[in-house]
Structure formats: C-alpha cells, structure tokens
Design a protein around this motif. Structure first.
Motif, short mmCIF file in Angstrom:
data_model
loop_
_atom_site.label_atom_id
_atom_site.label_comp_id
_atom_site.label_asym_id
_atom_site.label_seq_id
_atom_site.Cartn_x
_atom_site.Cartn_y
_atom_site.Cartn_z
N GLY A 33 0.68 4.06 -2.86
CA GLY A 33 0.39 5.36 -2.55
C GLY A 33 1.46 6.57 -3.28
O GLY A 33 1.24 7.24 -3.51
N VAL B 115 -5.71 -0.21 -3.06
CA VAL B 115 -5.33 -0.20 -1.56
C VAL B 115 -6.47 -0.93 -0.73
O VAL B 115 -6.03 -1.66 0.19
N HIS C 7 -6.39 9.91 0.14
CA HIS C 7 -5.84 9.96 -1.26
C HIS C 7 -5.72 11.24 -1.61
O HIS C 7 -4.80 11.61 -2.46
N THR D 23 -11.35 6.48 2.43
CA THR D 23 -10.04 6.24 1.98
C THR D 23 -9.83 7.01 0.83
O THR D 23 -8.69 7.58 0.70
N ASN E 90 -0.92 5.71 3.49
CA ASN E 90 -1.55 4.31 3.47
C ASN E 90 -0.84 3.16 4.30
O ASN E 90 -1.24 2.12 5.02
N THR F 89 0.76 -1.24 -0.20
CA THR F 89 -0.04 -0.14 0.03
C THR F 89 0.93 1.18 -0.19
O THR F 89 0.27 2.25 -0.48
#
Length: 239
Positions: A95, A126, A197, A193, A215, A91
């Motif tokens: 990211g 992710v 991001h 989530t 992440n 992850t």
C-alpha cells in the motif's frame, strides 16, 4: 502476471526498490490485459475477477511443516499470530509503495492516466497476500480443504470474498468452478478493495500513508474473522 504476483507475495523480504519495480511491471501487464478486455466488451469487474482467478491457483501456499520451518519453529496460536503480522506488514508495504507511485503520478497530470493500472496492481497483490494468509491459517488450525490445487484455490478465494474461513463439509466448499453468485461475491470484494485503494490518489505522501494504514487494518480484520471461524471448526493440532 502470476509470476510477478508470486514474487510480490513470497515470504522472503523484498526491498522497496524491488517491490516498486515489480508493481510497475505488473501495472504495465494489467494495462495491456485491460485493453484487450475492453476490446472484447468485458466489464472491468468481471475482467478483474478473471485475472485474479487465473493467479490464485499459483499462489505459493505453504504446508504446516514448511510454515513452522519458516517461522522459527512456532506452533499453534503463536504461529498464526506471526503469519498475520507478516501478512499485515506485506500489505502495508504494498500500500505504501503503490500509494507513493500514485501520488507521484497525481502530481504530474500527463501521467495520471497510468495511475489506475498501478492501483489495480496493488489491489491484486493485496488480495493475493490475504488469500495466501487465509489458506495458510487453515493449515495452522488443521482445517483441511479437500480437492486439487484449482479447487482449493477457488474455495479460498471465495472464502476471502466472504471474509471468513472455509467450511469443508459445507456443500460446494471445493466446487469445480465458481457459480454465478460466487463470481459476483468475488467481483464485489475485489471492487471494494480497489475502491479502498483509490484513496492512494492523494497528493505528495498522503497516498502512501493512507494506502499502508488501510491495507494493514483490512488484513488484520480479515485474520480476526477467519481465525474465529477456524477455532469453531477445529482445535489446533498438537505441537
């Protein structure tokens, strides 16, 4: 889209260039899908949850024997530790790549409109890595979730949305379909989530650094909560 996500969550090492290429392709597919969803009047959150639930049953979840083979014979807590390290590394890498893509687009205004698709792609990958981790931790701790592949995928996705393990004996733990409340919980988790991001829309390399660090922290936090739940339910199998 499921094939692209499957490649991005596979246990084999994927170099940065290949990961960037796959994320770019996934972003393009998502942009096309979102366009069709808007044409049908489907809200972004609902569309995102529907896309994810179409992907979840096809995630490459490994059984305990395969996990031991892929992790050099480790068992018990050591195997769980290694799974978490691998997932956090994955992850973090997604990211960082997604952040770099978004940062590059941020620096070039004509391409900014394509940035949200890249962020959605990162969000889905992710989420898939974390659901896969959650499912494989159940294998390590010997907590068996009943049902067929789709039912188990639904149970793991719902557990991810609640950031906890599955309780197999609880009513509806392997339900045939997501109810209204469960769909809302999954949609809310995906949107949170996605919001995390959005920090990747920073200039230059700040997006990549932020995306990777956030992440990694989120994946580790999930693992701590899930492992605590699984330890309460079941002692580790011998080995």
């Amino acid at each position: 889209m499921a094939d692209l996500v499957g490649k991005l969550v596979a246990p084999e090492e994927t170099d940065g260039a290949e990961r960037r290429r796959l994320l770019g392709r996934l972003g393009g597919a998502l942009a096309r899908s979102a366009g069709k969803a808007r044409a049908r009047g489907v809200g972004r959150g609902r569309w995102l949850a529907d896309v994810f639930m179409n992907i979840a049953p096809r995630l490459p979840v490994r059984d305990l024997e395969t996990l031991r083979e892929h992790h050099y014979g480790l068992t018990g807590e050591q195997l769980a530790d290694d799974l978490v390290r691998t997932a956090a590394k994955a992850t973090t890498a997604v990211g960082a790549v997604g952040g770099a893509l978004a940062a590059a687009e941020f620096a070039a205004p004509p391409l900014l409109l394509s940035a949200p698709a890249q962020i959605v792609a990162e969000t889905l990958v992710v989420a898939a890595i974390e659901v896969k981790l959650l499912a494989e931790l159940h294998e390590v701790y010997g907590v068996k979730v009943p049902g067929n592949g789709s039912q188990r995928a639904t149970a793991f996705a719902l557990a991810w949305s609640k950031q906890r393990g599955v309780t197999p004996l609880a009513p509806g733990s392997a339900t045939l379909a997501l109810g209204t409340a469960a769909k809302t919980a999954l949609r809310n988790r995906l949107m949170r989530t996605l919001g995390r991001h959005l920090t990747t829309l920073g200039p230059f390399l700040t997006g990549a650094v932020a995306g990777g660090a956030l992440n990694r922290a989120a994946t580790r936090k999930l693992a701590v909560a899930v492992r605590a739940d699984l330890r309460r339910q079941q002692a580790l199998p011998p080995g």
